[in-house]
Design a protein around this motif. Structure first.
Motif, mmCIF file in Angstrom:
data_model
loop_
_atom_site.group_PDB
_atom_site.id
_atom_site.type_symbol
_atom_site.label_atom_id
_atom_site.label_comp_id
_atom_site.label_asym_id
_atom_site.label_seq_id
_atom_site.Cartn_x
_atom_site.Cartn_y
_atom_site.Cartn_z
ATOM 1 N N LYS A 60 -8.929 -13.008 -15.511
ATOM 2 C CA LYS A 60 -8.024 -11.909 -15.856
ATOM 3 C C LYS A 60 -6.623 -12.219 -15.346
ATOM 4 N N LYS A 61 -5.627 -11.812 -16.104
ATOM 5 C CA LYS A 61 -4.246 -11.957 -15.649
ATOM 6 C C LYS A 61 -4.044 -11.084 -14.414
ATOM 7 N N VAL A 62 -3.203 -11.550 -13.512
ATOM 8 C CA VAL A 62 -2.872 -10.759 -12.330
ATOM 9 C C VAL A 62 -2.124 -9.519 -12.796
ATOM 10 N N ASN A 63 -2.613 -8.343 -12.399
ATOM 11 C CA ASN A 63 -2.000 -7.096 -12.877
ATOM 12 C C ASN A 63 -1.646 -6.137 -11.746
ATOM 13 N N ASN A 64 -1.502 -6.673 -10.540
ATOM 14 C CA ASN A 64 -1.151 -5.838 -9.402
ATOM 15 C C ASN A 64 0.292 -6.135 -9.005
ATOM 16 N N SER A 65 1.167 -5.166 -9.175
ATOM 17 C CA SER A 65 2.601 -5.384 -8.963
ATOM 18 C C SER A 65 2.940 -5.685 -7.505
ATOM 19 N N VAL A 66 2.237 -5.067 -6.556
ATOM 20 C CA VAL A 66 2.518 -5.324 -5.134
ATOM 21 C C VAL A 66 2.145 -6.762 -4.790
ATOM 22 N N TYR A 67 0.984 -7.206 -5.256
ATOM 23 C CA TYR A 67 0.552 -8.591 -5.030
ATOM 24 C C TYR A 67 1.547 -9.558 -5.669
ATOM 25 N N LYS A 68 1.925 -9.284 -6.914
ATOM 26 C CA LYS A 68 2.893 -10.147 -7.603
ATOM 27 C C LYS A 68 4.213 -10.225 -6.838
ATOM 28 N N GLU A 69 4.694 -9.087 -6.417
ATOM 29 C CA GLU A 69 5.993 -9.029 -5.737
ATOM 30 C C GLU A 69 5.951 -9.691 -4.366
ATOM 31 N N GLN A 70 4.979 -9.334 -3.556
ATOM 32 C CA GLN A 70 4.919 -9.823 -2.181
ATOM 33 C C GLN A 70 4.492 -11.295 -2.091
ATOM 34 N N CYS A 71 3.452 -11.665 -2.814
ATOM 35 C CA CYS A 71 2.918 -13.024 -2.708
ATOM 36 C C CYS A 71 3.611 -13.982 -3.677
ATOM 37 N N GLY A 72 3.990 -13.459 -4.839
ATOM 38 C CA GLY A 72 4.653 -14.288 -5.842
ATOM 39 C C GLY A 72 6.055 -14.702 -5.449
ATOM 40 N N GLU A 73 6.564 -14.103 -4.389
ATOM 41 C CA GLU A 73 7.880 -14.471 -3.882
ATOM 42 C C GLU A 73 7.875 -15.912 -3.361
ATOM 43 N N HIS A 98 -0.315 -18.457 7.740
ATOM 44 C CA HIS A 98 -0.684 -18.532 6.328
ATOM 45 C C HIS A 98 -0.234 -19.889 5.779
ATOM 46 N N PHE A 99 -1.130 -20.874 5.929
ATOM 47 C CA PHE A 99 -0.848 -22.240 5.502
ATOM 48 C C PHE A 99 0.448 -22.755 6.136
ATOM 49 N N GLY A 100 0.553 -22.511 7.448
ATOM 50 C CA GLY A 100 1.687 -23.008 8.212
ATOM 51 C C GLY A 100 2.883 -22.075 8.262
ATOM 52 N N GLU A 101 2.813 -20.945 7.614
ATOM 53 C CA GLU A 101 3.917 -19.979 7.592
ATOM 54 C C GLU A 101 3.431 -18.632 8.135
ATOM 55 N N ALA A 102 4.332 -17.913 8.751
ATOM 56 C CA ALA A 102 4.018 -16.541 9.182
ATOM 57 C C ALA A 102 4.447 -15.591 8.070
ATOM 58 N N VAL A 103 3.538 -14.748 7.632
ATOM 59 C CA VAL A 103 3.816 -13.788 6.563
ATOM 60 C C VAL A 103 3.779 -12.386 7.150
ATOM 61 N N GLU A 104 4.808 -11.632 6.870
ATOM 62 C CA GLU A 104 4.848 -10.250 7.333
ATOM 63 C C GLU A 104 4.709 -9.314 6.144
ATOM 64 N N LEU A 105 3.739 -8.429 6.236
ATOM 65 C CA LEU A 105 3.519 -7.411 5.211
ATOM 66 C C LEU A 105 3.404 -6.061 5.895
ATOM 67 N N ASP A 106 3.989 -5.047 5.288
ATOM 68 C CA ASP A 106 3.783 -3.711 5.841
ATOM 69 C C ASP A 106 2.339 -3.305 5.587
ATOM 70 N N ASP A 107 1.849 -2.348 6.332
ATOM 71 C CA ASP A 107 0.427 -1.961 6.259
ATOM 72 C C ASP A 107 0.012 -1.515 4.866
ATOM 73 N N ASP A 108 0.886 -0.754 4.183
ATOM 74 C CA ASP A 108 0.542 -0.282 2.831
ATOM 75 C C ASP A 108 0.387 -1.447 1.865
ATOM 76 N N SER A 109 1.340 -2.381 1.891
ATOM 77 C CA SER A 109 1.284 -3.545 0.999
ATOM 78 C C SER A 109 0.051 -4.387 1.291
ATOM 79 N N LYS A 110 -0.220 -4.615 2.569
ATOM 80 C CA LYS A 110 -1.389 -5.412 2.954
ATOM 81 C C LYS A 110 -2.675 -4.755 2.467
#
Length: 195
Positions: A60-73, A98-110
């Protein structure tokens, strides 16, 4: 009489050998089915619908806007069906590395991303690739799509010279070669390896 007896014994030996082989095959198959009845049921449904059913042939195509925005960055937004839910959960628990990087997400986005990825993991998908990924896992919990047996089997012939090209840089850069990856289609016919 002696020749007939020898022929009879040979025939019985081969019949017993064949029956034993069939028994072991059936026993192994039964063990496999008992370990993951739900997975087997989904695989049978997939076979029943056939290879031509595109709803089941592709992810299925990715259809979650928060995932697209936060991770697709930072990287391609992988379809959740490329890993089991437990893998996604473990990845999200370790965002400080996260594969050598620190990722910060707010609780709602996570929470939204976690719900999306774990609700749509490979074990819940009827897609052909997801079924193959699950079949190859055994008791492993991969923390990367590139660590799955299915992925390794599909990419084992690609040389490091190709992978290290500036246009690719990594095997995790799916869309560099799979021109239809965003649509959940990873067919060999849709691969274009960039120069």
């Amino acid at each position: 009489m002696n020749g007939k007896l020898i022929n009879y014994l040979f025939l019985m030996f081969f019949l017993l050998l064949f029956a034993g082989t069939m028994f072991l095959t059936v026993a192994d198959d039964d063990d496999y089915k008992h370990r993951d009845d739900d997975y087997e049921h989904r695989e049978e449904e997939h076979e029943h619908h056939g290879e031509d059913n595109h709803a089941e042939s592709y992810l299925k195509k990715v259809n979650n806007s928060v995932y697209k925005e936060q991770c697709g960055e930072c990287h391609f937004t992988y379809q959740p069906e490329l890993l089991p839910s437990a893998s996604w959960k473990k990845i999200l628990e370790n965002l400080d590395d996260h594969f050598g990087e620190a990722v910060e997400l707010d609780d709602d986005s996570k929470s939204i991303i976690s719900d999306y990825l774990t609700s749509n993991g490979a074990e819940k998908s009827p897609a052909e690739i997801a079924l193959k990924i699950m079949r190859g896992l055994g008791n492993q919990l991969p923390l990367s799509i590139t660590d799955t047996k299915y992925f390794k089997d599909k990419h084992h012939e690609i040389s490091s010279d190709i992978i290290n090209r500036e246009s690719i840089e990594s095997l995790s850069n799916c869309s560099a070669c799979h021109i239809t990856a965003e649509n959940g289609i990873y067919d060999d016919d849709d691969v274009r390896i960039p120069k």
